[in-house]
Design an enzyme around this catalytic site. Sequence first.
Site: not given
Ligand code: SF4
Lengths: 279, 185
Positions: B39, B104
């Site tokens: 980015h 996320k």
């Molecule tokens: S599960 Fe844990 S290691 Fe995997 S993306 Fe989410 S925070 Fe990061």
Amino acid sequence: MREVHTDEITNVVRDLFMDANCNLGEDVLAAFDHAIEKDESPVAREVMKELKENARIAREENSPICQDTGLAVLFVELGQDVHIIGGNFKDAINDGVRQGYMEGYLRKSACDPFSRKNTGDNTPAIIHLEIVPGDKIKIMAVPKGGGAENMSRVNMLTPAVGIEGVKDFVVNRVKESGSNPCPPTVIGVGIGGTFERSALLAKKALLRKIGDRNPDPEIAKAEEEVLDRINKLGIGPMGYGGNTTSLDIFFEVEPCHIASLPLAVNIQCHASRHKEAII
Amino acid sequence: MSNKIELTTPLSTEDVEKLNIGDKVFLNGIIYTGRDAAHKRLIDLLNEGKELPIDVKGQIIYYMGPSPAKPGNPIGSAGPTTSYRMDAYAPKLIELGMKGMIGKGNRALEVIEAMKKYKAVYLGATGGAGALIAKSIKKAEIVAYEDLGPEAIRKLEVEDFPVVVINDTKGNDLYVEGAKKYSKE
Ligand code: SF4
């Protein structure tokens, strides 16, 4: 004196990181099942089913649970009657990490803090060494992802706030972290010691099994209370809403300075990966 | 909440306008990957008035850096990374016509405002479900910044790639509404 060759240490470290990254612990899987049954939110139950299916695929295909296969954190308990032969102990561990991340097709996430240049092999490992009685070496491997680690904090509280202040800080930290650390999370809390000791206690707390309570009944009660408060925040799996925001919380407490109340909150995601072996 | 919708990229304004928070969407077609380092380079190019290595119009960028592919597989584990690290760069790309982001975690107000203004959506993939998500990626090819390794820009061909609408074009936020609904504080 029992002799242990560095080759053996390297092999064990290599296997532990490959195993930890692909095989989620039974305790975590059981907690997933519990959430699938108990969460009020249909979206939450669906996310938990996805996580269970993901763990199954990872186990069966021997592929990493999460693409962030972490920095390589190790807790090593070295028996004082062990004599290490064949080379340098630290190099042996780093060789194991290098081999495990190469052979296991694990992502290398270690980089320079400023240039952001990747070190290429996920070394250096973060090694916490303790000398203990006996002639064995216990090695615990904890691949630690960045998303949840970034939500962790250390705070030097005023002693007057007491245990209630500790509880409030932990609940707030989880609330402010929201969806970022991939809830449902596991929370390690280190209380006491010094600034750095509290952080170490918090990380080590993450090695406990889900459902494992602190032996001190007062502290165990505090763990249960904080877990309950966290799961009432409504954040839920992935932050989409629900009653499963954390799977468990572990407090570790040690004496501290008369002027201080150090508190560390280390957040772990649902990919709560750790494996151990004894040489 | 919870309609099931199928969409094929590139997306039009109408495609994204009909989405609401909580909708489950299955994506088909091409999506691009990009994380912090990529980015930064894209925005640097724009600031210098140069052309981007990919045309973002109608496209979706997936915030993801995979684990290495095993022989015979198009990609390794491939779940989302935390999105706030891209917040500083996202509004500019949305202005250029990017229609979606997959990641996320919470977005900054400026990103949510840009989505409202230029009609784009933020989609959530299940964090930490990298092995499962990889099943819906059929092909992967590096199209820019190979030197960045896992952070290179990849072109992915996806089939029924599962996401949930977190921010729609009306300024709603699933993280806020979801927590409100189940909060017992
Ligand atoms: S599960 Fe844990 S290691 Fe995997 S993306 Fe989410 S925070 Fe990061």
